[in-house]
Structures are given as structure tokens and as C-alpha cells.
Scaffold this active site. Structure first.
Site, short mmCIF file in Angstrom:
data_model
loop_
_atom_site.label_atom_id
_atom_site.label_comp_id
_atom_site.label_asym_id
_atom_site.label_seq_id
_atom_site.Cartn_x
_atom_site.Cartn_y
_atom_site.Cartn_z
N HIS A 406 0.63 -0.81 0.21
CA HIS A 406 0.24 -0.24 0.10
C HIS A 406 0.50 1.63 0.38
CE1 HIS A 406 -3.29 2.06 -0.05
NE2 HIS A 406 -4.25 1.13 1.02
N ASP A 410 -2.17 1.93 -5.12
CA ASP A 410 -3.50 2.47 -4.38
C ASP A 410 -4.26 1.67 -4.21
OD1 ASP A 410 -2.44 4.67 -3.48
OD2 ASP A 410 -2.90 5.46 -5.63
#
Length: 435
Positions: A406, A410
Site C-alpha cells: 500500500h 493504491d
């Protein structure tokens, strides 16, 4: 008699140290020239170190799990005046009595200690202090004091099955235990143990030192979960058409082509999807804070082996058709399980595919193979009732479980990438189009 130190050799490719993962000898044991002393591991490659000459082991360079620098003492061996202290008649006695390596050595005098009775491998007289029950009802066997010769993979199988390898007769060179020897012993024990048994409490606690590949896996997993911001995404895929196409191709193309499993189709969908989402096929150097996007798709194929999880690399998956992909996946998996995978085949992946096969479950949360940014997991296929055209119909369904870093990827990008793979797997004819 002089004592010579056997040093850890340079195992190549700039390796500075190695970990002791297996001792094949013990202090006081007589060894022959070229007999394996120990197995050491470096960067997932296991190397066996032989004795340069015959002699008696008087010192070991470390315990299991110890890391030694190249050139450090691995073992100390006392050699005779002629460089040979074990004759062939001592090495293999047909009457089953003591081997030269079975006789304990007086560390002060450097000579074998005389014992009252020779060692006998025949069943003992039933005295519990001198026997070990091997799991077969009513049969007790005296254990040899020597460490049996076997590969790390065989020792791992034996540990999982709760087998003491000293009970297994080896048919290989110098009594080395092979996979067939262990399989035969397990079969014999199973046959002899058949029948009803009364359950008994078992308060035994087995302590197993984490060494070798298992320690590497533990360190790598801990480091990955500590440094990577994981998030997982699961998508449901209708693979009815794909499964039908796979069966048709396997029926039509039989001669000279490998059998197609689900995995080559998943890799093909991966290759097509990263063309639209190149940021997923990338690695991240978080020390330098640099992301490297790769044009080549070097797909890591997570493979369970007797020693632990390994990830051989399917290089340039973008250049392979389904059958070439299937053949290479099988070759890599076999090499990893047999311990013959080369060092260069275990490094350099840009994205990883993992599958538990029939044990795939409903969903998983795979751990990223750092420094990669994504891993895609295949779960078990099963027929489920799905609502179509105002009615329930049976469809072959499967979940794709994926994890992403992450810090770089995204959630929206990850969902788009997996959705693209879903579209390709649900319309598998597109995977046969080369563009």
C-alpha cells in the site's frame, strides 16, 4: 596422530558465510575419504562438504544453525600416519557387528575404547533400558549410535512422520538412506500397525531448532511484514468457460505437449493485465526509495517443498505460450522439491503467483515476496449456484486472493488490476491472442 582442520570452502558466487543445516557425523566417529561431513546452506542453496581423507572426527565447528565464515574451521579430524584409520573390513561388517565408526573414542588417547560386548543390530533381549520401540506393535530394535546418512529433505520427511532414521536401513552408497528406503519403512510400519488401537495420552514435547531454509523463511517473512504495508483484495471469478477450454485443449493436444493446469492460464492473464497496469509489475527499494517498473514479467511461482516454501522464477513469462509456460512451471517446481534448483532460478522475480491447489480454501491473505509490490493467490475451484437469467445455474467459481504494497499501490489501482485479470479469465479465448 595429527589433527587437521577441515575448513568451510568457498562455495562460489561471492558467498561470505554459510549456515550449518545438517551434521552427518559426530565426535568420535570414523569417517572415510569423501564421506559427507555436513550440509551447509547459503542463499537457499544447500551444499554437502566431504572429508578430504579418512580419519576420526575429534571436533565439530558449530551446532546446527551456526553461521560460519568461509575459511572457518568446520571440523577437526585426526588422521593416522598413513592418512587412513579405517579399513574396508571395519566399515561394512556382514555379521552386523560394530562398525569402526560405532566404537567410542577416548579423547585423551585418541584410540577406540574397548567395550565388553560388540554392537549387534539384531533385536535385543527385551530389556527396556537398551531398546527403542519403533512404532510396530511388539517389535523393539536397538538403535545404532551413529548418525545415519541422509539428505536434508529425507530428514525433514522423517521428522514430519515421527520416524527415527536410525531405524531405517539405507540402500545407497555407504548406507545412505534414500527416499525409497524411507517410503518402504513407512509402508511396512503402516501394514504392521493396522488394526484397532486404544488411544493413550501423549504428553511428549518435541523441540525443533529452526535452522536452514525454515529460518530463512522466518526471517524473510518477519522482515516483509515489518516493512511492507500489506493490504489484501479478493475477487470472485467464474472459471466455467476456462475449465472447459482447458479440458478441450488437453484432449486435442496430447502428443508432445504438457498437460495444462489452471496455473498457466493465471500466468497468461497476469501477463496481459500488467500491460495495462505496469505499476504492479515492479519492485521497490525502500532504502533508496526507488520503484523499478519491469517490462519483463518474471513470475515467481510459490512452491511447497519438503524443506519449506521456495519461489523459483518463471523468467520472461510474457514470451511463453500456454504449453511452454506449463512445461517450465513443472520443471521449476520439480527442481525446487528435489533440491536441484540453481541459485539464479530462485532470485529475480517481479511479481509472484501462489496456489494451494486443492487445499486452496475460500480466500487467503498471501504475504508479498519483497521487494515485489504484488502477489496473486489462486483459491480452490468449486461449483456454486449462481443467479443468471432469473434462475440459479451451476457455475465453476474461484476466488483470486491478492496482496499489494500500500506504500506504492493504491486500493483503486489494485482493484482495477484484479478486475482486468477477472475479465481475461472469464473470457479465456482472449488469452490465446498474441498481441
Amino acid at each position: 596422530m595429527p589433527v587437521e582442520l577441515v575448513k568451510l570452502p568457498d562455495v562460489g558466487e561471492g558467498v561470505a558465510e554459510a549456515e550449518i543445516v545438517e551434521w552427518h557425523v559426530a565426535v568420535g566417529e570414523t569417517v572415510r575419504e569423501d564421506q559427507i561431513l555436513a550440509a551447509v546452506m547459503t542463499d537457499k542453496a544447500t551444499v554437502e562438504i566431504p572429508s578430504p581423507r579418512a580419519g576420526v572426527v575429534v571436533e565439530l565447528g558449530g551446532e546446527l544453525g551456526a553461521r560460519l565464515a568461509v575459511g572457518s574451521p568446520l571440523a577437526g579430524i585426526r588422521f593416522g600416519a598413513n592418512g587412513d584409520v579405517a579399513s574396508e573390513k571395519d566399515v561394512d561388517r556382514p555379521d552386523g557387528r560394530a562398525l569402526a565408526s560405532d566404537v567410542p573414542v577416548d579423547p585423551q588417547a585418541g584410540s577406540p575404547v574397548q567395550t565388553e560386548q560388540p554392537y549387534d543390530r539384531r533385536p535385543n533381549d527385551g530389556h527396556p533400558a537398551n531398546a527403542h520401540r519403533n512404532g510396530v506393535a511388539g517389535v523393539e530394535v536397538k538403535l545404532a549410535p551413529v548418525r545415519p546418512i541422509a539428505s536434508p529433505a529425507i530428514r525433514a520427511r522423517a521428522r514430519e512422520a515421527g520416524i527415527d532414521l536410525r531405524l531405517v536401513s539405507g540402500s545407497g552408497a555407504a548406507g545412505r538412506i534414500t527416499h525409497d528406503d524411507l517410503a518402504g519403512y513407512l509402508q511396512n510400519r503402516s501394514n504392521a500397525s493396522a488394526g484397532p488401537r486404544i488411544a493413550q495420552r501423549n504428553d511428549a514435547v518435541e523441540q525443533i531448532k529452526v535452522v536452514g531454509l525454515r529460518r530463512r523463511i522466518a526471517e524473510r517473512m518477519a522482515e516483509t511484514t515489518r516493512r511492507v504495508a500489506h493490504f489484501s483484495y479478493v475477487e470472485e471469478v467464474d472459471v466455467t468457460s476456462l475449465d472447459e477450454l482447458r479440458k478441450q485443449l488437453n484432449t486435442k493436444f496430447v502428443e508432445g505437449r504438457p498437460k495444462l493446469t489452471l496455473l498457466p492460464f493465471v500466468v497468461a492473464a497476469l501477463v496481459h493485465a500488467v500491460r495495462d497496469f505496469p505499476q504492479v509489475n515492479a519492485t521497490y527499494d525502500d532504502d533508496q526509495e526507488v520503484v523499478s517498473r519491469h517490462g519483463a514479467v518474471h513470475a515467481g511461482i510459490a512452491t511447497q517443498t519438503p524443506s519449506g516454501l521456495m519461489v523459483p522464477v518463471l523468467f520472461h513469462a510474457e514470451a511463453l505460450d500456454l504449453w511452454a509456460c506449463a512445461a517450465e512451471i513443472k520443471r521449476l517446481a520439480d527442481a525446487a522439491r528435489q533440491g536441484t534448483a540453481r541459485r539464479e532460478e530462485l532470485n529475480g522475480s517481479t511479481i509472484t503467483v501462489t496456489s494451494l491447489g486443492d487445499l486452496g480454501g475460500i480466500a487467503t491473505t498471501p504475504v508479498i515476496n519483497r521487494p515485489e509490490l504484488a502477489i496473486v493467490g489462486v483459491n480452490r475451484m468449486m461449483i456454486r449456484p449462481m443467479w443468471r437469467d432469473d434462475q440459479f445455474v451451476p457455475r465453476m467459481m474461484m476466488n483470486l486472493s491478492s496482496s499489494f504494497d500500500h506504500r506504492i499501490i493504491d486500493g483503486y489501482e489494485a482493484a482495477q488490476f484484479i478486475r482486468r485479470m477477472k475479465e481475461l479469465l472469464e473470457a479465456p479465448a482472449l488469452l490465446l491472442v498474441r498481441n
